[in-house]
Scaffold this active site. Structure first.
Site, PDB file in Angstrom:
ATOM      1  N   GLN B  98       0.929  -1.457  -0.101  1.00  0.00           N
ATOM      2  CA  GLN B  98      -0.165   0.023   0.065  1.00  0.00           C
ATOM      3  C   GLN B  98       1.025   1.157   0.039  1.00  0.00           C
ATOM      4  O   GLN B  98       1.652   1.417   0.900  1.00  0.00           O
ATOM      5  CB  GLN B  98      -0.995   0.049   1.055  1.00  0.00           C
ATOM      6  CG  GLN B  98      -1.894   1.010   1.296  1.00  0.00           C
ATOM      7  CD  GLN B  98      -2.820   1.034   2.448  1.00  0.00           C
ATOM      8  OE1 GLN B  98      -2.624   1.163   3.281  1.00  0.00           O
ATOM      9  NE2 GLN B  98      -4.302   0.885   2.040  1.00  0.00           N
ATOM     10  N   TYR B 152      -5.683  10.171   4.836  1.00  0.00           N
ATOM     11  CA  TYR B 152      -4.426  10.609   4.047  1.00  0.00           C
ATOM     12  C   TYR B 152      -4.757  11.348   3.105  1.00  0.00           C
ATOM     13  O   TYR B 152      -5.777  11.540   2.526  1.00  0.00           O
ATOM     14  CB  TYR B 152      -3.642   9.309   4.113  1.00  0.00           C
ATOM     15  CG  TYR B 152      -3.640   8.479   5.111  1.00  0.00           C
ATOM     16  CD1 TYR B 152      -2.958   9.101   6.426  1.00  0.00           C
ATOM     17  CD2 TYR B 152      -4.361   7.207   5.494  1.00  0.00           C
ATOM     18  CE1 TYR B 152      -2.996   8.525   7.510  1.00  0.00           C
ATOM     19  CE2 TYR B 152      -4.372   6.750   6.702  1.00  0.00           C
ATOM     20  CZ  TYR B 152      -3.661   7.296   7.767  1.00  0.00           C
ATOM     21  OH  TYR B 152      -3.711   6.663   8.941  1.00  0.00           O
ATOM     22  N   ARG B 200      -7.357   1.900  -2.964  1.00  0.00           N
ATOM     23  CA  ARG B 200      -8.384   1.784  -1.821  1.00  0.00           C
ATOM     24  C   ARG B 200      -8.943   3.243  -1.322  1.00  0.00           C
ATOM     25  O   ARG B 200      -8.584   3.995  -1.304  1.00  0.00           O
ATOM     26  CB  ARG B 200      -7.573   1.442  -0.449  1.00  0.00           C
ATOM     27  CG  ARG B 200      -8.491   0.812   0.617  1.00  0.00           C
ATOM     28  CD  ARG B 200      -7.963   0.255   1.791  1.00  0.00           C
ATOM     29  NE  ARG B 200      -8.598  -0.909   2.393  1.00  0.00           N
ATOM     30  CZ  ARG B 200      -8.889  -1.574   3.450  1.00  0.00           C
ATOM     31  NH1 ARG B 200      -7.978  -1.043   4.553  1.00  0.00           N
ATOM     32  NH2 ARG B 200      -9.761  -2.332   3.876  1.00  0.00           N
ATOM     33  N   ARG B 320      -8.389  -8.161  10.987  1.00  0.00           N
ATOM     34  CA  ARG B 320      -8.034  -8.428  12.489  1.00  0.00           C
ATOM     35  C   ARG B 320      -8.235  -9.919  12.466  1.00  0.00           C
ATOM     36  O   ARG B 320      -7.635 -10.629  13.249  1.00  0.00           O
ATOM     37  CB  ARG B 320      -8.974  -7.670  13.239  1.00  0.00           C
ATOM     38  CG  ARG B 320      -8.321  -6.192  13.569  1.00  0.00           C
ATOM     39  CD  ARG B 320      -9.259  -5.382  14.302  1.00  0.00           C
ATOM     40  NE  ARG B 320     -10.561  -5.184  13.218  1.00  0.00           N
ATOM     41  CZ  ARG B 320     -11.653  -4.667  13.645  1.00  0.00           C
ATOM     42  NH1 ARG B 320     -11.735  -4.236  15.252  1.00  0.00           N
ATOM     43  NH2 ARG B 320     -12.831  -4.534  13.014  1.00  0.00           N
ATOM     44  N   CYS B 343     -10.956 -13.875  15.819  1.00  0.00           N
ATOM     45  CA  CYS B 343     -10.908 -12.587  16.496  1.00  0.00           C
ATOM     46  C   CYS B 343     -12.158 -12.451  17.233  1.00  0.00           C
ATOM     47  O   CYS B 343     -13.094 -12.639  16.786  1.00  0.00           O
ATOM     48  CB  CYS B 343     -10.855 -11.669  15.216  1.00  0.00           C
ATOM     49  SG  CYS B 343     -10.866 -10.118  15.839  1.00  0.00           S
ATOM     50  N   CYS B 346     -11.673  -7.176  20.318  1.00  0.00           N
ATOM     51  CA  CYS B 346     -11.395  -6.569  21.570  1.00  0.00           C
ATOM     52  C   CYS B 346     -10.304  -5.245  21.112  1.00  0.00           C
ATOM     53  O   CYS B 346     -10.544  -4.234  21.930  1.00  0.00           O
ATOM     54  CB  CYS B 346     -10.423  -7.407  22.525  1.00  0.00           C
ATOM     55  SG  CYS B 346      -8.850  -7.849  21.962  1.00  0.00           S
TER      56      CYS B 346
END
Lengths: 478, 478
Positions: B98, B152, B200, B320, B343, B346
């Site tokens: 990326q 960004y 993206r 995650r 996952c 949390c």
């Protein structure tokens, strides 16, 4: 259309699935007594044929809060009775007041939060809700709705951001539910279990750490267990992300959660309908058939009909769409879709609410504080030459449209055609020009404009103009 | 499963539809050079079989920003080449970096905004993106992804909140698109039109006045016209609603838009999937078949499979979920669903990112900076008496669960059964107790706990315990 099927809501039957959700009007004075203007506003909705009219929030307590209706003392019953009488004399519409308690706010930006209330104050709120709903019954309302959405007390307790640490606290779901549960129990006891009682909650809070549909399904389940007559789903409208204007009290609709609550023109149609459908499905799964009302840019007749027909929701709440045109229900019923004064989601009404001025629709004739009466005898606006009325040019990645005045028109509806959706009204204006900032270079766009009388009587549409927007230099040739 | 159908993305073919989205690791040093730990992290994903691995954002410029990978000079190519070489030597996984440009932030809370950039600085950014992607090609990556989401630079130009008033400005959609358009043109020219290039973007910004799917459909359409190889959809993660911690630079993931970007356990599964599907449908309607990747709590194998099978999206991004268990792809492919280290959202990983510490998963063994290697020979954890392992009591509107240690277990997965959904893992912990705060009084809940080895090898589930939570006093008897 399924939208016009009657629905039994406890002891009350509404004639169709169209609801006017509670909208602040600022048509009363600081004393909180119903005025003739208040009555005229709701009679107008009744004349338009909405099945269920929710009257703007009225307070159960006496805290100062500008021009807001009150139901905090028996002295308010008389004015409210006049309101219900006039509405009932107009049509079959049912009329239900939204009953509210709110915490204190100050011009410094300070606000009272749920954790500042003592247990005695909580007990008092519980009693005040019961007393207020009993007064609503005595005033001839067809039911009552508890305001447990947005930035107000009941919602602040339900919130995942509820900061209390006692048995009313945010640590457990049951703690958050305790106040609304006790209020409903008190209301039922004082006003009678047979008196229709709705509750409005947020389907999502749309704030940092706020609750989502994961919780609202369970909150709705508890409300169903409490035997409420309907559950109305709104969204957002919280103090937590409100932007403070120096010298003004916080306005809970000017942050992102406010964008969700009263979505402007850049938010999608029916933006909370799928969340409402999730709640409905959850309740059916648990065996609860309590009617569900949803809201949020649902004024496209095909959207409203689809949601009811597919069973996603039982009642369609249309606030700004019915403010713009209270005759939306009868016009849709008669198939007169081109006679609807369509809301363009400009949110002038929201800005007026936010600055405590009388809430009107910007599409109404200049100076009106009520929607004009429908009058089919009004002549259709006419251009001198409809076929040569609209011109458009592409300029700096925009399209600029202009057209001459059409005598008899107060509104010009601007339509853009983009295959395959067909023509969509993209704005409604009172001036004779419009700029489209949302075009993609390298594409052709088609526009037409339709002049409308204030009552919605449409004139002939303009010529359709085709605009070729130049592609930007960086785009490779197709 | 459709999830394991290969997909051609321009010149690259991925072996399945599973993507590791870019995740900050903080495994490099301030110099921005790939370390052995960085390599180990991505080799681990490759061993787990993800079709497409997006390497954490690497900067095209030299602004100071903590332990962040760089691709701003040819000197970084060597380390990156080692990374791609090691990943390619491990499996068929494709690896794509990326590529990011970000504006300046200061510990005072100040941040540079899009309108502070001169036209010369914009031209420089355009060139720097082209140079960076060429370096990515030289380093052996299979493609590159432009980071035009979250907080960004490219995203700040695309934003509806873009404050510029010139030709790159927020007044028009074309103005907001100009920078990303020029960047893509420059990248194509410098790195070759045959080099796979993804972008993206946010499907919604989730901030006040931010853009919604109404705009992202058009942004995606433009990207498709520019011939990008895939479009990856994220959400939120903006500076506009970030909460400033005194003395820290703003962290764009701690406001509501941050809740949406890295949703915690109180947000629903697959919370942006329907928005991604809207974009996909729009593109197909316009004749664009560019692959669409989506993300946002998509780690339930049935959800991932359904989205691909129904054509809602082409690639499923699981950040995650794959951090917790990089072997998710091979375990799902083999049908070993009960061996996945699931996952629990949390967000310890998010907290580590927000405080600039090495990002690990809280479910990994204590002290590990990488996920443990899968080892099917690991013995299943065993309770002395599984049938008597779990006890539960209801206390003050909560349910408290506890169980003994199971030798060999590092994780205990807590399951709740609520008809008709079947058992759902509601949390995963390393301690031997758990408290359920989200129960409704008046209902029965069923729980069981399953011990897991660090590799995911499951032990026998505990007894199922049934807890009757008392109804609150205000609830009428059923």
């Amino acid at each position: 259309m399924k939208l016009f099927d009657p629905l039994k809501i406890g002891a009350m039957t509404i004639q169709n699935r169209i609801m006017v959700p509670a909208m602040v009007t600022h048509l009363c004075k600081e004393d909180g007594i119903v005025t003739q203007d208040t009555i005229d506003r709701y009679v107008r909705y009744a004349a338009g044929g909405a099945g269920l009219i929710i009257v703007e929030a009225m307070a159960i307590h006496q805290v100062k809060s500008g021009p807001l209706l009150r139901i905090s003392d028996d002295k308010y019953i008389q004015g409210l009775r006049e309101l219900t009488h006039r509405v009932h004399a107009t049509s079959d519409s049912k009329i239900v007041p939204q009953i509210i308690h709110f915490l204190k706010v100050a011009r410094t930006g300070w606000r009272q939060t749920a954790d500042m209330l003592s247990l005695e104050e909580i007990d008092q709120i519980v009693e005040q809700f019961g007393d207020a709903v009993l007064r609503a019954r005595e005033a001839g309302f067809d039911g009552a709705e508890l305001h447990s959405a947005h930035a107000y007390t009941l919602s602040s307790f339900l919130s995942r951001a509820n900061p209390r640490t006692d048995e009313y606290g945010g640590q457990t779901l049951e703690g958050r539910l305790r106040l609304i549960g006790r209020v409903i129990e008190n209301v039922r006891r004082k006003a009678g279990a047979d008196f229709p009682l709705g509750v409005r909650i947020n389907v999502e809070e749309f704030i940092k750490d706020g609750y989502t549909v994961v919780d609202s399904k369970l909150i709705a389940e508890r409300l169903a267990e409490l035997g409420v007559s309907y559950i109305s789903l709104s969204a957002g409208g919280k103090f937590e992300d409100a932007v403070h204007t120096p010298g003004q009290v916080l306005y809970p609709y000017n942050g992102y959660s406010g964008d969700r609550c009263m979505p402007g023109d850049w938010l999608p149609r029916g933006l909370h309908a799928s969340l409402a459908a999730e709640v409905k499905t959850h309740l059916l799964t648990k065996g609860h058939r309590v009617p569900i009302a949803a809201a949020g840019k649902l004024d496209a007749p095909q959207d409203a009909e689809r949601l009811v027909a597919e069973g996603s929701v039982d009642i369609v709440g249309i606030a700004r769409g019915l403010l713009a045109d209270p005759d939306w229900p009868i016009k849709v019923k008669r198939g007169e879709l081109d006679r609807i004064v369509q809301c363009d989601y400009c949110n002038v009404c929201k800005a007026l609410d936010g600055t405590h001025r009388t809430v009107i629709c910007a599409l109404w004739p200049q100076g009106s504080i009520q929607a004009p009466k429908d009058d089919p005898s009004v002549q259709a606006p006419q251009w001198a030459d409809a076929e040569k009325s609209l011109t458009a040019i592409s300029k700096e990645s925009r399209v600029e449209l202009k057209w001459p005045k059409a005598p008899g028109a107060t509104i010009y509806q601007v339509y853009r055609t983009s295959e395959p959706d067909g023509p969509q009204m993209i704005d409604a204006v009172k001036v004779t020009f419009w700029v489209d900032n949302a075009v993609l270079g390298g594409h052709k766009y088609r526009y037409f404009v339709r002049p409308c009388a204030a009552t919605g009587t449409p004139g002939q549409r303009s010529n359709t103009t085709i605009v070729d927007v130049p592609a930007p230099a960086y785009l490779p040739p197709r």
